[in-house]
Design a protein around this motif. Structure first.
Motif, short mmCIF file in Angstrom:
data_model
loop_
_atom_site.label_atom_id
_atom_site.label_comp_id
_atom_site.label_asym_id
_atom_site.label_seq_id
_atom_site.Cartn_x
_atom_site.Cartn_y
_atom_site.Cartn_z
N LEU A 58 0.85 -1.19 0.00
CA LEU A 58 0.00 0.00 0.00
C LEU A 58 0.89 1.24 0.00
N LEU A 59 0.60 2.17 -0.91
CA LEU A 59 1.45 3.36 -1.07
C LEU A 59 0.72 4.63 -0.63
N ASN A 60 -0.07 4.54 0.43
CA ASN A 60 -0.87 5.68 0.87
C ASN A 60 -0.12 6.65 1.79
N LYS A 61 1.06 6.30 2.21
CA LYS A 61 1.77 7.12 3.21
C LYS A 61 2.79 8.04 2.56
N ASN A 62 3.21 9.03 3.35
CA ASN A 62 4.33 9.93 3.00
C ASN A 62 4.04 10.81 1.79
N LYS A 95 3.21 14.41 -4.30
CA LYS A 95 4.43 13.61 -4.47
C LYS A 95 4.65 12.73 -3.24
N SER A 96 5.35 11.63 -3.49
CA SER A 96 5.66 10.69 -2.42
C SER A 96 6.86 9.85 -2.85
N SER A 97 7.39 9.07 -1.93
CA SER A 97 8.47 8.13 -2.24
C SER A 97 8.23 6.84 -1.48
N PHE A 98 8.80 5.76 -1.99
CA PHE A 98 8.67 4.47 -1.33
C PHE A 98 9.92 3.66 -1.66
N ARG A 99 10.23 2.72 -0.80
CA ARG A 99 11.43 1.91 -0.97
C ARG A 99 11.07 0.48 -1.34
N LEU A 100 11.85 -0.10 -2.22
CA LEU A 100 11.69 -1.50 -2.61
C LEU A 100 13.02 -2.23 -2.43
N TYR A 127 3.86 10.45 -12.79
CA TYR A 127 5.28 10.26 -13.06
C TYR A 127 5.86 9.31 -12.02
N LEU A 128 6.55 8.28 -12.50
CA LEU A 128 7.26 7.35 -11.63
C LEU A 128 8.75 7.45 -11.93
N ASN A 129 9.50 7.86 -10.91
CA ASN A 129 10.93 8.10 -11.10
C ASN A 129 11.18 9.00 -12.31
N GLN A 130 10.40 10.09 -12.36
CA GLN A 130 10.49 11.15 -13.37
C GLN A 130 10.01 10.72 -14.76
N ASN A 157 15.10 3.74 -3.19
CA ASN A 157 14.08 4.77 -3.18
C ASN A 157 13.47 5.00 -4.56
N ASN A 158 12.12 5.08 -4.62
CA ASN A 158 11.38 5.38 -5.84
C ASN A 158 10.45 6.56 -5.56
N THR A 159 10.21 7.37 -6.57
CA THR A 159 9.37 8.56 -6.37
C THR A 159 8.13 8.50 -7.24
N LEU A 160 7.04 9.01 -6.70
CA LEU A 160 5.79 9.19 -7.45
C LEU A 160 5.44 10.67 -7.45
N HIS A 161 5.00 11.16 -8.58
CA HIS A 161 4.62 12.56 -8.71
C HIS A 161 3.34 12.62 -9.53
N VAL A 162 2.30 13.23 -8.97
CA VAL A 162 0.99 13.30 -9.64
C VAL A 162 0.62 14.77 -9.79
N VAL A 163 0.32 15.17 -11.02
CA VAL A 163 -0.08 16.55 -11.31
C VAL A 163 -1.53 16.55 -11.77
#
Length: 821
Positions: free
Chosen positions: A11-15, A68-73, A97-100, A125-131
């Protein structure tokens, strides 16, 4: 090499953080959530519901917002065979956007989005960005491309909750945001998808159904596919289906099951909503790889529309039995749907069941409800009339819009087809009626070609695209193009199909018109009332708690709503001077009108076979047509629903020179008893009485006793009333009270209540030596009874749920308090 097979969800609901685009000022965001609630949580805007704040927050809809958020795998995670990023709900125009890397452009609030993202991910670390773009601006851009104007303005171009743009019961908050969960799905070998069932044969002696699903294999492998009865743990899968060889790709599975003497699924009031629960597991020696559950409700439901001597019928048969539908229209229970939790949906359905409803109509200007709503309907026997999300406007017909709608409709039909509660898919709310009766052609000055284009786009969407989706993916589910097909201004609306009757309220016709204007299935009608005073206190300053304050006015979205309430109130009630008393009387007024309508609809069975009032609930604190306010506080009307929707209904009506006491039985079994009609004064003295012989009422029968004007000529009608009772030998006594004159003309005595508390003040007994009309117990959140008439020397007892710790100091209002001031 890694050796593992267990599927995994992250689940990626945090941060999460958000910012107005271009300002680079990041604040904490909630997922699920939306920009309005995030702004409020961060104290960047005032409470959107408070006072007149709605007006000053309209700037939000015109801006773009970033999340925006980030998560680790782990390295093990990113080596999974298949990885999907799933957005269960994006509102509405979003670039992801996932990792830009741009991986998705979303444009539909009513769809989920799954993207294969394995190639974009990395360990660490991976980043998510939603516009999010402005839905208002996007809609206006699309509108500008047309040479004509569509009714509904910019909202019709966006597949987004239409009520967000404002309605005559809701505010304008055009939201954006990640309003449902985000998750990462890591699949290592295979998974179960597209689980559903078809009923092949069903009667009292046998039920045969096929459970269908697909195995999606991402590598070659050998698995056991195991179908079990979740209750008995019995293995249903044939032996030859075990230890199966799967090639990479999709393998469909069909497993047929047979049940002897099946327990059918019944709606509330007719039987138990029986469900058979199964699990499908994908198993290797190493353990369970994937598992899905399904609840099977064995039932047949048919919408019957047949021409007859008076027009065309409209009724539902459940398991071969015609059923009178008793229920309400259902809107989203919050302006910000991200705020709704599973318990909110369960509460709504529970309160519908408690009011003896058997159907809810999910209205087309809101949202498709969450899974929890439909599961609750399955478990509680509440049938669902499900609109597609189109209401009161004309929609574009270009190929990209139609493609988007088709994908939305397909997803929703696939999602909901397993629910035995789904009785009907309806294309839209009031669009056919609007086009033919609301004057759009003249208002927008359409040319002949423009008018033809708009209407042909309508026909394509609602007569072709949507019914084809239902037929392709849920062929046995009923579909109609629109509700209603004929507007309430035409006489045929009362003899054919379903009817939205708004002669009362919009047409300013008196309540007794409900007794004359009864259609085949009454799918909309209603009357407004204020919410309880506590609701106004939650959104208005104490200085604004008066009828003329800007706050009270802003929490009424109908342009002449308060004037309409008062116009009707003048006919029946004395106009109160305080807001609290005005709220109370407005609820009595609503309850009076709705009682007149519902009793008339039910007495007209089988000509009329359904009554769904507008509306069950609210999306914010407001004066509206609802039976339950925003905080789930029942209004006076809600408390009367349990009697009005009881399978055995006692009602009294004036017909010519007669007062008629009717008794209707809708139980499947017969009811025995004696009908007693009494005329009583307010001190409990019986002035006149007649009784029937013992009667036997089979299902759907209607009987009555009559009282003539001549039998009443010596009585003061302002000081007496009719009590009509069915006294059964094995059922609880059913009764109703009927008053000869309007409430404002009653000569009510001053109540003197005898109140006894028990069970640490959680239970109360109330008794009075004289009639108490519309006794309202204040300061409680819910009880099984309120706003009721207490007859002289009658004792009532019930449990209450207080706002405070005890209710030793409960206070009361009755109609006497209004008439004596």
């Amino acid at each position: 090499m890694f050796s593992f097979s267990q599927n995994k969800e992250i689940l990626l609901n945090k941060n999460w953080q958000f910012s107005q685009k271009g300002k680079n000022k990041w604040n904490k965001a909630n997922v699920p959530g939306c920009v309005h609630t995030d702004l409020f949580t961060n104290k960047m805007i005032p409470d959107p519901f408070y006072g007149n704040n709605e007006a000053q927050l309209q700037w939000i809809e015109n801006e773009e917002w970033e999340y925006k958020s980030s998560f680790r795998l782990t390295e093990k995670d990113v080596k999974s065979e298949h990885i999907e990023l799933v957005f269960e709900g994006l509102d509405t125009y979003a670039k992801i956007y996932l990792n830009q890397e741009l991986i998705l452009i979303a444009n539909n609030m009513f769809r989920s989005y799954s993207i294969d993202v394995k190639q974009y991910l990395k360990s660490g670390n991976n980043t998510l960005h939603v516009v999010f773009e402005s839905a208002v601006k996007k809609g206006k851009e699309e509108a500008a491309k047309l040479t004509y104007t569509l009714p509904g303005d910019e909202k019709v171009f966006s597949r987004k909750a239409q009520y967000h743009y404002g309605w005559d019961w809701g505010p304008r908050f055009v939201t954006c945001g990640i309003y449902k969960n985000i998750k990462l799905r890591l699949i290592n070998e295979a998974e179960i998808k597209n689980l559903h069932y078809n009923i092949n044969k069903l009667n009292d002696s046998i039920g045969v159904f096929t459970i269908k699903f697909d195995i999606h294999s991402y590598v070659d492998g050998i698995y056991d596919v195991v179908l079990k009865d979740a209750t008995t743990n019995e293995l249903i899968t044939p032996v030859e289906k075990l230890n199966s060889q799967f090639k990479k790709g999709i393998t469909p599975f069909n497993i047929t099951a047979t049940i002897s003497k099946p327990k059918l699924w019944w709606c509330n009031g007719l039987g138990n909503p029986n469900l058979y629960n199964y699990t499908v597991s994908l198993v290797k020696k190493s353990g369970v790889i994937d598992q899905k559950s399904i609840a099977v409700g064995l039932r047949n439901i048919e919408l019957v529309q047949q021409k007859d001597s008076v027009g065309k019928s409209f009724y539902f048969k459940l398991n071969g039995i015609p059923v009178f539908m008793k229920g309400a229209n259902y809107i989203p229970s919050h302006s910000f749907v991200s705020e709704l939790r599973p318990n909110n949906y369960r509460t709504d359905v529970y309160l519908a069941k408690e009011a003896n409803m058997n159907m809810l109509r999910v209205w087309g200007g809101g949202v498709y409800a969450d899974d929890e709503f439909y599961s609750a309907c399955d478990k509680n026997g509440i049938l669902v009339w499900q609109d597609f999300m189109f209401a009161c406007a004309m929609y574009p017909g270009d190929s990209s819009f139609i493609k988007n709608v088709k994908e939305e409709a397909t997803e929703q039909v696939l999602r909901l087809r397993n629910h035995p509660s789904i009785a009907l898919w309806c294309g839209n709310n009031e669009i056919d009626e609007g086009w033919k009766n609301w004057g759009w052609q003249n208002q927008y000055k359409y040319s002949k070609n423009d008018s033809a284009k708009i209407w042909n786009d309508y026909l394509n969407l609602f007569h072709s695209v949507l019914p084809d989706v239902v037929q392709n993916y849920s062929a046995k589910t009923n579909y109609i193009t629109t509700s209603p097909l004929i507007g309430w201004g035409h006489k045929e609306s009362l003899s054919e199909g379903d009817s939205h009757y708004w002669g009362v309220w919009w047409g300013n016709e008196p309540f007794n018109t409900y007794e004359k204007k009864v259609g085949r299935f009454m799918s909309e009608y209603g009357f407004q009332s204020m919410p309880p005073i506590n609701t106004f206190k939650s959104v208005c300053d104490s200085s604004d708690l008066n009828l003329f304050s800007p706050c009270i006015k802003s929490h009424q979205k109908h342009p002449i709503g308060y004037q309409t309430i008062e116009k009707y109130m003048l006919q029946d009630f004395k106009i109160p001077k305080t807001l609290e008393h005005y709220s109370y009387v407005s609820q009595l007024l609503q309850a009076k009108g709705m009682q007149t309508a519902i009793e008339a609809h039910r007495r007209a069975k089988p000509y009329c076979m359904g009554t769904l009032f507008w509306q069950l609930n609210d999306c914010w604190p407001v004066t509206s047509w609802s039976a339950l306010d925003f905080y789930k506080q029942p209004k006076a009307f809600y408390y009367d629903l349990k009697r009005l929707y009881d399978n055995v209904l006692v009602s009294v009506t004036k017909s010519g020179l007669y007062y008629e006491c009717h008794v209707l039985n809708e139980q499947l079994n017969e009811v025995k008893g004696i009908i007693e009609l009494s005329v009583k004064d307010f001190n409990g003295n019986i002035l006149y009485q007649k009784k029937s012989d013992a009667v036997i009422l089979p299902n759907s029968s209607l009987v009555y006793l009559r009282l003539t004007e001549d039998e009443l000529k010596t009585f003061d009608k302002s000081a007496c009333y009719i009590s009509c009772r069915l006294i059964g030998d094995s059922t609880t006594t059913k009764k109703t009270l009927f008053y000869f004159v309007p409430p404002k003309d009653l000569k009510l005595p001053k109540p003197v209540l005898d109140i006894a508390y028990s069970d640490e003040f959680r239970s109360i007994k109330i008794k009075s030596k004289t009639l108490v009309k519309n006794l309202y117990i204040k300061d409680i959140s819910y009880t099984e009874n309120n706003y009721f008439d207490l007859e002289a020397n009658e004792e009532v007892e019930f449990t209450v749920l207080p706002f405070g710790k005890t209710h030793q100091n409960l206070t009361f209002i009755s109609l006497y308090d209004i008439l004596s001031h």
